[in-house]
Motif scaffolding. Structure first.
Motif: not given
Lengths: 295, 282
Positions: A3-4, A7, A17-18, A21, B96, B98-99, B101-105, B160-161, B164, B167-170
């Motif tokens: 993750t970041k 957060i 958000l999930l 999906q 995707s 949105l998902s 975003f949720a998973i990374v942040y 989604t991948f 993800r 976002f991870l590279t930002m």
């Protein structure tokens, strides 16, 4: 899992958000897959009213049936021929483009667009060209080689037809990845080999091909998945599995047995076997992708 | 190029010209066939030079009816294909992103489980679970509807991948700065993440548009009503006429029309297309 560093702290928001999906995945992916597994252990009576638990009987009957074994054989032949043809042709084209300095882009444009053609449409196009009475290819085959082409009657002709149609559609995809793979090989290696006196063919076998192997392996897996599943449309739009089951590949048989034959138990058992196959292929693909990142 | 060998250059050009010809040949034949009269296909071989029936063939196909063996007017099929392709591409991207975003942040219970649930969709293509999926759609009364045609295809592990990864590279500093300035998660998403992923979204859109347009099995399963037929799924029914010779000029003109939108997208947006293709396979 990554993750970041920092957060957001919200509690409910990520679930929201999930939600879309996961709801779609649950209803349209996981639930039907679970149903397929459940039905594969059941047997439906002739009226579709009662289900009885039959254990592994559906699987046993499947593996005993000559039609299913034939479908496996047909799938293997179809898959291997299509993959070899699609990879071979695109590799040769990619090698040729890699030599071009100015005209490479133009050739690339002319070679990539079949990616956009639907497999069903590709099937129809080749079906038309190979039409036994008016098609151009049967005419050439008869007048040049004296071969009487008829994919409506001859099993091997039908197989060649679907292989050509399926491979044709896949060439552009493989071509793009091969070109990218070739461009990532440092020129200095080939220059060094040339200085040492290696000719173009020797350089290809000892330098280009080994260094291209990650790309080739990746494409191999992608192409196998393509021939196993996405070619459903090619078969359905052309031979419909015939003649005499000669092109009845596994995905097509699941569909026919379930929708035309209404044999749900057997169809479900076939689905489960195919799921197993996709899972194995996906695992191979992802293990490899991890390696490719650190390569 | 390592050394200057003329014969290799000529060979390469020859190979490429041959390759382009083979790749283009089926489409050339289809285009030519659509310019002829139906009688051109009753005997002999397929014509290889243009005919003079182009206008009649295409107006006939658009008019529909018995004369061109079209049970569904082509305008309806093209509209359905367009709706399906755009809805799937748009839906997949929204869901995707949105998902991802949720998973990374965020960090929350069941995050890893959610990730794996999304991953599993990769392993369950429609083709391997046809019958039970059909049962679900029919129980939900989604047969013969645009919802049934599009929504079930909107879940996407690949997209989604991809997001993800983006976002991870930002840089983390972006988000820290946004938080210091008092931006909430949705404001950060809208004002920073979305604009920064613009190219990725566009590239993915190109790929997904082609994916949606070319769907075949799904429309066949979900629609029986002619008014929901898509063009790719409809061609086969045209070629399947039992009691008469197929009207090859009409069929081939429909084939050409079915190829035109996605092929145009690839040719005119080649950069985005290649980027989308390569990105979505990482």
């Amino acid at each position: 899992m990554q993750t970041k560093r920092t957060i957001f702290g919200n509690k409910g928001l990520p679930y929201l958000l999930l939600a879309p999906q996961l709801i779609i995945t649950g209803i349209f992916f996981l639930w039907p897959a679970a149903q397929a597994v459940r039905q594969s252990f059941l047997r439906e009576d002739a009226f579709g009213l009662n289900f009885t638990f039959v254990g592994l009987r559906n699987y046993e009957r499947l593996l005993d049936s000559p039609e299913y074994l034939n479908a496996i054989k047909v799938t293997v032949i179809f898959s291997i021929s299509t993959v070899i043809l699609a990879l071979g042709v695109s590799l040769v084209l990619a090698l040729a483009v890699d030599r071009m300095i100015r005209s490479g882009r133009a050739y690339t444009t002319l070679l990539v667009w079949p990616y956009a053609v639907a497999p069903a449409v590709a099937g129809i196009l080749w079906w038309f060209i190979f039409n036994p009475t008016i098609g151009i290819m049967p005419y050439v085959l008869e007048h040049v080689f004296g071969y009487d082409w008829n994919h409506l009657l001859t099993p091997s002709d039908a197989m060649i037809l679907v292989v050509v149609a399926a491979a044709w559609k896949q060439i552009s995809y493989n071509f793009l990845f091969f070109v990218a793979g070739l461009q990532s090989i440092p020129t200095s290696l080939r220059e060094a080999a040339a200085i040492d006196g290696a000719g173009p063919f020797k350089r290809f076998w000892t330098i280009t091909l080994p260094l291209l192997s990650p790309t080739t392996f990746f494409l191999l897996v992608v192409n196998i998945v393509y021939t196993l599943f996405e070619t459903f449309a090619v078969i359905d739009a052309t031979t419909e599995g015939g003649p005499a089951q000669a092109t009845n590949i596994l995905v097509y048989k699941v569909f026919r047995d379930g929708f035309v034959g209404l044999n749900f138990g057997s169809s479900a058992a076939q689905s489960v076997i195919l799921m197993g196959l996709v899972i194995v292929l996906t695992v191979i693909q992802f293990r490899f992708v991890e390696r490719r990142v650190t390569y | 190029m390592v050394e200057n060998q003329r014969w290799l250059d000529y060979l390469a050009h020859a190979v490429l010209i041959l390759g382009v010809a083979v790749v283009a040949f089926p489409v050339y034949v289809a285009v030519i066939a659509s310019t002829h009269e139906p009688t051109a296909f009753t005997s002999g071989t397929i014509p290889l030079l243009p005919g003079d029936n182009t206008v009649e063939t295409y107006t006939g196909v658009f008019a529909g009816g018995v004369a061109s063996q079209m049970s569904v007017p082509i305008g309806v099929m093209l509209t359905n294909s367009m709706i399906m392709a755009l809805a799937i591409a748009f839906g997949k991207i929204v869901i995707s992103i949105l998902s991802a975003f949720a998973i990374v942040y965020f960090r929350f219970p069941f995050r890893v489980l959610a990730f794996w649930m999304i991953f599993i969709t990769l392993m369950l293509p429609v083709e391997v679970r046809i019958v039970p999926t059909f049962e679900v759609i029919s129980n939900l009364n989604m047969l013969n509807s645009y919802t049934g045609l599009t929504v079930p295809l909107m879940a996407s592990a690949t997209a989604t991948f991809l997001f993800r990864q983006v976002f991870l590279t930002m840089p983390d500093e972006l988000m820290e700065a946004a938080r210091i300035d008092g931006a909430g998660p949705m404001k950060f998403f809208r004002d920073i993440l979305l604009p920064m992923s613009q190219t990725n979204i566009a590239a993915l859109f190109v790929i997904l548009f082609i994916y949606g347009w070319n769907q075949y099995l799904w429309p066949i399963l979900v629609t029986t009503d002619d008014s929901y037929q898509t063009i790719v799924a409809g061609i086969k029914r045209m070629a399947d006429v039992v009691d008469s010779e197929p009207l090859w000029n009409s069929i081939m003109s429909v084939t050409v029309l079915a190829m035109l939108p996605p092929v145009a997208v690839v040719i005119f947006m080649q950069r985005l297309f290649v980027k989308g293709l390569v990105d979505s396979e990482k």
